[in-house]
Write a protein that holds these residues in place. Structure first.
Motif, mmCIF file in Angstrom:
data_model
loop_
_atom_site.group_PDB
_atom_site.id
_atom_site.type_symbol
_atom_site.label_atom_id
_atom_site.label_comp_id
_atom_site.label_asym_id
_atom_site.label_seq_id
_atom_site.Cartn_x
_atom_site.Cartn_y
_atom_site.Cartn_z
ATOM 1 N N ALA A 31 71.205 46.162 83.901
ATOM 2 C CA ALA A 31 71.294 46.523 82.482
ATOM 3 C C ALA A 31 70.377 47.692 82.149
ATOM 4 N N THR A 32 69.240 47.763 82.846
ATOM 5 C CA THR A 32 68.277 48.832 82.548
ATOM 6 C C THR A 32 68.809 50.199 82.972
ATOM 7 N N PHE A 33 69.749 50.222 83.957
ATOM 8 C CA PHE A 33 70.358 51.507 84.339
ATOM 9 C C PHE A 33 71.167 52.089 83.174
ATOM 10 N N ARG A 34 71.908 51.216 82.522
ATOM 11 C CA ARG A 34 72.746 51.686 81.410
ATOM 12 C C ARG A 34 71.926 51.958 80.168
ATOM 13 N N ARG A 35 70.985 51.054 79.916
ATOM 14 C CA ARG A 35 70.183 51.180 78.696
ATOM 15 C C ARG A 35 68.727 50.909 79.034
ATOM 16 N N PRO A 36 67.966 51.980 79.237
ATOM 17 C CA PRO A 36 66.554 51.781 79.592
ATOM 18 C C PRO A 36 65.763 51.015 78.531
ATOM 19 N N ASP A 37 66.304 50.929 77.312
ATOM 20 C CA ASP A 37 65.587 50.192 76.261
ATOM 21 C C ASP A 37 66.025 48.721 76.188
ATOM 22 N N THR A 38 66.701 48.237 77.222
ATOM 23 C CA THR A 38 67.147 46.839 77.223
ATOM 24 C C THR A 38 65.987 45.878 76.966
ATOM 25 N N LEU A 39 64.840 46.171 77.587
ATOM 26 C CA LEU A 39 63.691 45.260 77.453
ATOM 27 C C LEU A 39 63.293 45.081 75.978
ATOM 28 N N ALA A 40 63.240 46.183 75.244
ATOM 29 C CA ALA A 40 62.843 46.083 73.825
ATOM 30 C C ALA A 40 63.837 45.210 73.064
ATOM 31 N N GLU A 41 65.117 45.371 73.388
ATOM 32 C CA GLU A 41 66.152 44.588 72.676
ATOM 33 C C GLU A 41 66.019 43.093 72.999
ATOM 34 N N VAL A 42 65.831 42.778 74.275
ATOM 35 C CA VAL A 42 65.777 41.345 74.619
ATOM 36 C C VAL A 42 64.517 40.689 74.050
ATOM 37 N N LYS A 43 63.432 41.452 74.025
ATOM 38 C CA LYS A 43 62.199 40.884 73.443
ATOM 39 C C LYS A 43 62.394 40.602 71.956
ATOM 40 N N GLN A 44 62.993 41.577 71.257
ATOM 41 C CA GLN A 44 63.198 41.395 69.816
ATOM 42 C C GLN A 44 64.148 40.221 69.552
ATOM 43 N N PHE A 45 65.196 40.133 70.372
ATOM 44 C CA PHE A 45 66.146 39.020 70.200
ATOM 45 C C PHE A 45 65.428 37.691 70.389
ATOM 46 N N LEU A 46 64.586 37.625 71.422
ATOM 47 C CA LEU A 46 63.879 36.370 71.704
ATOM 48 C C LEU A 46 62.971 35.981 70.537
ATOM 49 N N LYS A 47 62.258 36.964 70.004
ATOM 50 C CA LYS A 47 61.387 36.683 68.850
ATOM 51 C C LYS A 47 62.211 36.149 67.685
ATOM 52 N N ASP A 48 63.314 36.849 67.368
ATOM 53 C CA ASP A 48 64.151 36.442 66.223
ATOM 54 C C ASP A 48 64.742 35.050 66.460
ATOM 55 N N TYR A 49 65.175 34.806 67.687
ATOM 56 C CA TYR A 49 65.777 33.504 68.020
ATOM 57 C C TYR A 49 64.755 32.381 67.845
ATOM 58 N N MET A 50 63.559 32.611 68.364
ATOM 59 C CA MET A 50 62.528 31.562 68.284
ATOM 60 C C MET A 50 62.156 31.282 66.828
ATOM 61 N N GLU A 51 62.072 32.364 66.059
ATOM 62 C CA GLU A 51 61.727 32.178 64.647
ATOM 63 C C GLU A 51 62.825 31.379 63.933
ATOM 64 N N LYS A 52 64.073 31.789 64.176
ATOM 65 C CA LYS A 52 65.211 31.127 63.527
ATOM 66 C C LYS A 52 65.297 29.644 63.926
ATOM 67 N N MET A 53 65.024 29.366 65.195
ATOM 68 C CA MET A 53 65.188 27.995 65.702
ATOM 69 C C MET A 53 63.919 27.151 65.526
ATOM 70 N N GLY A 54 62.845 27.791 65.107
ATOM 71 C CA GLY A 54 61.601 27.047 64.906
ATOM 72 C C GLY A 54 60.855 26.736 66.199
ATOM 73 N N PHE A 55 61.087 27.525 67.234
ATOM 74 C CA PHE A 55 60.356 27.331 68.498
ATOM 75 C C PHE A 55 59.099 28.205 68.484
ATOM 76 N N LYS A 56 57.974 27.590 68.823
ATOM 77 C CA LYS A 56 56.710 28.350 68.805
ATOM 78 C C LYS A 56 56.449 29.046 70.139
ATOM 79 N N THR A 57 56.900 28.418 71.212
ATOM 80 C CA THR A 57 56.681 28.983 72.540
ATOM 81 C C THR A 57 57.968 28.863 73.366
ATOM 82 N N VAL A 58 57.999 29.587 74.459
ATOM 83 C CA VAL A 58 59.146 29.521 75.375
ATOM 84 C C VAL A 58 59.293 28.096 75.913
ATOM 85 N N GLU A 59 58.155 27.459 76.151
ATOM 86 C CA GLU A 59 58.165 26.099 76.702
ATOM 87 C C GLU A 59 58.846 25.114 75.744
ATOM 88 N N ASP A 60 58.817 25.425 74.446
ATOM 89 C CA ASP A 60 59.433 24.527 73.448
ATOM 90 C C ASP A 60 60.929 24.340 73.669
#
Ligand SMILES: Cc1cc2nc3c(=O)[nH]c(=O)nc-3n(C[C@H](O)[C@H](O)[C@H](O)COP(=O)(O)O)c2cc1C
Length: 305
Positions: free
Chosen positions: A269-298
């Protein structure tokens, strides 16, 4: 939002790891995808001697992915230690670097582990026993349970850093291989690598790749790799697990975590879009906030219960 995670006792600032062979020697991407932004980066697999790799063409596109037959082309251990690791360390003082080891034999793996153990730049080893593009070593090693067991046991004896094992999807019993690696002392298992594939060029009436066969990566392999990660976690819930294969967006990374993975590798994915990492990090933050998860372990492994 706290994105930190642990693979066993190995702490990462976030769950995303640059997959071996898709992030060069850790300096090529520069500011396009800085190494320090990743939880860790895994450098191109290194072998004892330099390898020129397979005959070109070595890459071709497919629907929803690519096929590569690079053949583990790399500079070899001597240049890796003399040039690549120091260059990485000076360009990326704050990044976490993992060495991917590729031996054709047990002795070669042990030679690599011995020479690199104690190198202050390397924080973990990933044993590549799953490359489909080489005649010896690679996948032929990883589909054999007793060879995998002996390899992990012996590398563990001499390694001063955690040892991760990247298992192949090309076996009828990926859980069996993972289980043997766990018994042998692997600190984590990475599920999985590319899937053997080919393409034919209908104008040349020949296989598109010089090596005929290669390894399929990218979104096409995601559902198959996810299934293997899920099965391994269900069978071995205590084994630290890293998902790899087909992640090109945050939603797929979350699926790997829900399947039981503590971290997720990203490559094609990084070959096509070098900014993939920024997108996945932002998605993870938004997902955790929406779902009420405080940590990945949750939420790690919730879908596998
Ligand atoms: C061009 C290319 C080179 C690769 N080289 C290596 C390698 O040297 N060692 C390794 O363990 N995996 C290698 N891989 C496999 C990736 O690390 C990863 O397991 C695979 O591409 C699946 O993840 P992805 O779909 O996110 O790319 C390579 C993949 C690609 C596309």
């Amino acid at each position: 939002m706290n994105l930190s995670t642990k693979v066993g006792s190995f702490a990462l600032s976030n769950p995303f790891i640059a997959a071996s062979g898709t992030y060069g020697y850790g300096t090529e991407y520069g500011d396009l995808s800085p190494a320090k932004e990743w939880g860790a980066v895994i450098l191109k697999s290194v072998s004892k001697n330099p390898r020129p790799g397979n005959v070109p063409p070595r890459c071709c596109e497919t629907d929803s992915g690519m096929i590569n037959s690079i053949g583990l082309a790399n500079v070899g251990l001597e240049k890796y230690m003399a040039e690549k690791l120091p260059a990485f360390a000076s360009a990326n003082p704050d990044a976490v670097c993992i060495a991917s080891l590729a031996g054709e034999t047990l002795d070669e793996f042990l030679h690599l582990a011995e020479k690199l153990s104690g190198n202050s730049t390397i924080k973990a080893f990933e044993l590549n026993i799953s490359c489909p593009n080489v005649a010896k070593g690679g996948m032929h090693f990883g589909a054999d349970c007793s060879a995998s067991r002996q390899l992990v046991q012996e590398v563990k004896k001499i390694s001063s850093v955690p040892v991760w094992v990247k298992v192949t999807p090309s076996t009828t019993d990926p859980v069996g291989v993972a289980s043997v690696c766990a018994e042998a002392g692997a600190d984590a298992v990475v599920a999985t690598n590319t899937i053997p594939a080919m393409k034919i060029d209908i104008t040349r009436c020949r296989p598109a790749l010089g090596n005929t066969f290669g390894g399929l990566s990218g979104p096409a392999i995601f559902p198959a790799s996810l299934r293997i990660a899920y099965m391994i976690h269900r069978a071995l819930p205590q084994l630290p697990l890293i998902g790899c294969g087909g992640v090109d967006c945050g939603e797929k990374a979350v699926q790997y975590i829900l399947a039981g993975c503590s971290a997720v590798e990203i490559g094609t994915a990084t070959f096509r879009r070098p900014d993939t990492l920024a997108e996945v990090k932002q998605f993870l933050k938004d997902y955790m906030e929406k779902m009420g998860f405080k940590t990945v372990e949750d939420f790690r492994g919730l879908a596998a219960r």
